[in-house]
Design a protein around this motif. Structure first.
Motif, short mmCIF file in Angstrom:
data_model
loop_
_atom_site.label_atom_id
_atom_site.label_comp_id
_atom_site.label_asym_id
_atom_site.label_seq_id
_atom_site.Cartn_x
_atom_site.Cartn_y
_atom_site.Cartn_z
N GLY A 3 0.73 -0.83 0.00
CA GLY A 3 -0.11 0.01 0.06
C GLY A 3 0.91 1.18 0.06
O GLY A 3 0.52 2.06 -0.75
N LEU A 4 1.84 1.26 0.79
CA LEU A 4 2.80 2.34 0.88
C LEU A 4 3.45 2.72 -0.39
O LEU A 4 3.51 3.89 -1.01
CB LEU A 4 3.73 2.09 1.96
N LYS A 5 3.98 1.51 -1.00
CA LYS A 5 4.91 1.62 -2.44
C LYS A 5 3.67 2.01 -3.49
O LYS A 5 4.15 3.08 -4.21
CB LYS A 5 5.33 0.23 -2.92
N SER A 6 2.50 1.74 -3.49
CA SER A 6 1.60 2.10 -4.31
C SER A 6 1.34 3.80 -4.32
O SER A 6 1.08 4.36 -5.16
CB SER A 6 0.40 1.22 -4.29
N GLU A 7 0.92 4.01 -2.91
CA GLU A 7 0.84 5.21 -2.64
C GLU A 7 2.09 6.41 -3.14
O GLU A 7 1.75 7.43 -3.69
CB GLU A 7 0.53 5.67 -1.24
N LEU A 8 3.18 5.88 -3.04
CA LEU A 8 4.34 6.55 -3.18
C LEU A 8 4.43 6.77 -4.87
O LEU A 8 4.78 7.76 -5.57
CB LEU A 8 5.42 6.08 -2.86
N MET A 9 4.04 5.69 -5.40
CA MET A 9 3.86 5.66 -6.93
C MET A 9 2.90 6.39 -7.53
O MET A 9 3.23 7.24 -8.41
CB MET A 9 3.65 4.10 -7.40
N VAL A 10 1.74 6.35 -6.77
CA VAL A 10 0.78 7.27 -7.33
C VAL A 10 1.08 8.68 -7.14
O VAL A 10 0.92 9.71 -8.05
CB VAL A 10 -0.63 6.94 -6.70
N ALA A 12 4.37 10.01 -7.06
CA ALA A 12 5.33 10.29 -7.69
C ALA A 12 4.65 10.42 -9.31
O ALA A 12 5.14 11.59 -9.88
CB ALA A 12 6.23 9.02 -8.02
N LEU A 13 3.83 9.90 -9.88
CA LEU A 13 3.07 10.18 -11.28
C LEU A 13 2.36 11.39 -11.20
O LEU A 13 2.56 12.14 -12.33
CB LEU A 13 2.36 8.96 -11.55
N SER A 14 1.63 11.42 -10.16
CA SER A 14 0.67 12.68 -9.99
C SER A 14 1.42 13.91 -9.84
O SER A 14 1.07 15.05 -10.31
CB SER A 14 -0.39 12.61 -9.00
N CYS A 15 2.55 13.92 -9.07
CA CYS A 15 3.34 15.06 -8.82
C CYS A 15 4.72 15.34 -9.35
O CYS A 15 5.38 16.21 -8.81
CB CYS A 15 3.54 14.94 -7.11
N LYS A 16 4.77 14.52 -10.46
CA LYS A 16 6.13 14.65 -11.13
C LYS A 16 7.47 14.40 -10.19
O LYS A 16 8.34 15.21 -10.12
CB LYS A 16 6.36 16.08 -11.95
N GLY A 70 -6.63 10.90 -4.45
CA GLY A 70 -5.78 12.17 -5.07
C GLY A 70 -6.87 13.07 -5.61
O GLY A 70 -6.61 14.32 -5.44
N LEU A 71 -7.68 12.62 -6.37
CA LEU A 71 -8.75 13.26 -7.12
C LEU A 71 -9.36 14.12 -6.33
O LEU A 71 -9.77 15.33 -6.43
CB LEU A 71 -9.52 12.51 -8.02
N LYS A 72 -9.72 13.48 -5.18
CA LYS A 72 -10.59 14.13 -4.34
C LYS A 72 -9.78 15.03 -3.35
O LYS A 72 -10.39 16.04 -2.84
CB LYS A 72 -11.18 13.00 -2.99
N SER A 73 -8.55 15.10 -3.25
CA SER A 73 -7.96 16.06 -2.51
C SER A 73 -7.78 17.32 -3.26
O SER A 73 -7.22 18.42 -2.78
CB SER A 73 -6.48 15.35 -2.05
N GLY A 74 -7.66 17.00 -4.42
CA GLY A 74 -7.54 18.22 -5.44
C GLY A 74 -5.97 18.69 -5.44
O GLY A 74 -5.00 18.13 -5.34
N THR A 75 -5.93 20.18 -5.36
CA THR A 75 -4.70 20.64 -5.65
C THR A 75 -3.84 20.56 -4.34
O THR A 75 -2.78 20.86 -4.43
CB THR A 75 -5.03 22.17 -6.10
N VAL A 76 -4.34 20.11 -3.17
CA VAL A 76 -3.54 20.21 -2.09
C VAL A 76 -2.80 18.70 -2.19
O VAL A 76 -1.88 18.30 -1.35
CB VAL A 76 -4.11 20.46 -0.65
N PHE A 77 -2.97 17.80 -2.97
CA PHE A 77 -2.86 16.31 -2.83
C PHE A 77 -1.25 16.33 -2.90
O PHE A 77 -0.51 15.75 -2.03
CB PHE A 77 -3.24 15.51 -4.17
N GLU A 82 3.80 14.68 -0.80
CA GLU A 82 5.23 14.65 -1.12
C GLU A 82 6.10 14.72 -0.03
O GLU A 82 7.13 14.19 0.16
CB GLU A 82 5.48 15.87 -2.11
N ALA A 83 5.47 15.18 1.27
CA ALA A 83 6.18 14.95 2.51
C ALA A 83 6.39 13.64 3.05
O ALA A 83 7.47 13.47 3.87
CB ALA A 83 5.39 15.48 3.54
N MET A 84 5.76 12.68 2.15
CA MET A 84 6.13 11.19 2.67
C MET A 84 7.45 10.76 2.20
O MET A 84 8.18 10.20 2.89
CB MET A 84 4.98 10.21 2.02
N PHE A 85 7.80 11.34 0.96
CA PHE A 85 9.39 11.12 0.59
C PHE A 85 10.32 11.58 1.53
O PHE A 85 11.34 11.12 1.53
CB PHE A 85 9.49 11.70 -0.86
#
Length: 141
Positions: A3-10, A12-16, A70-77, A82-85
């Motif tokens: 789950g963590l790996k997937s969340e980080l992948m999402v 990464a892709l969403s936030c460049k 991420g879509l529900k969070s909108g612009t603050v996603f 990214e703080a998780m990184f």
């Protein structure tokens, strides 16, 4: 861990932030591979011949649930995720990562619940004592 790996992948892709995701995977490759092996074992034990299809479905659903978040969070996603990184960069070992993943509230597509089997009468007993109940985990997709 998946789950963590997937969340980080999402994230990464969403936030460049693909470079940060790649650094995470490189740093924790042995721990991630071990977690993947254990997850494969769970699916083989639970689903037998359907293990690979169920595992693939789980990973897809995981990414879908997290992308929807991420879509529900909108612009603050990106700001939130990214703080998780940064948090993960501070971790040193695979054990640290496992503890971090366990403590993190990561969206999951499946729920796990405990079910207690009803008590049964032990017919071998002269006093009709009941057998203790057992608890088992069931998986719902």
């Amino acid at each position: 861990m998946a789950g963590l790996k997937s969340e980080l992948m999402v994230t990464a892709l969403s936030c460049k932030a693909q470079d940060r995701y790649n650094a995470f995977v490189a740093k924790f490759r042995p721990a991630l591979m071990d977690a993947e092996t254990r997850l494969d074992g769970y699916f083989r034990t639970t689903y037998g011949r359907r293990a690979q299809a169920e595992h693939d479905d789980y990973i897809t659903q995981l990414a879908d649930v997290q992308s929807l978040g991420g879509l529900k969070s909108g612009t603050v996603f990106c700001e939130q995720r990214e703080a998780m990184f940064d948090e993960i960069d501070a971790l040193e070992t695979g054990t640290d990562l496992a503890h971090y993943a366990e403590a993190k509230d990561v969206a999951q597509p499946a729920s796990y619940e405990s079910c207690a089997a009803p008590a049964t009468v032990d017919r071998r007993s002269r006093h009709g004592a009941t057998k203790s109940t057992t608890t088992r985990r069931t998986h719902r997709a």
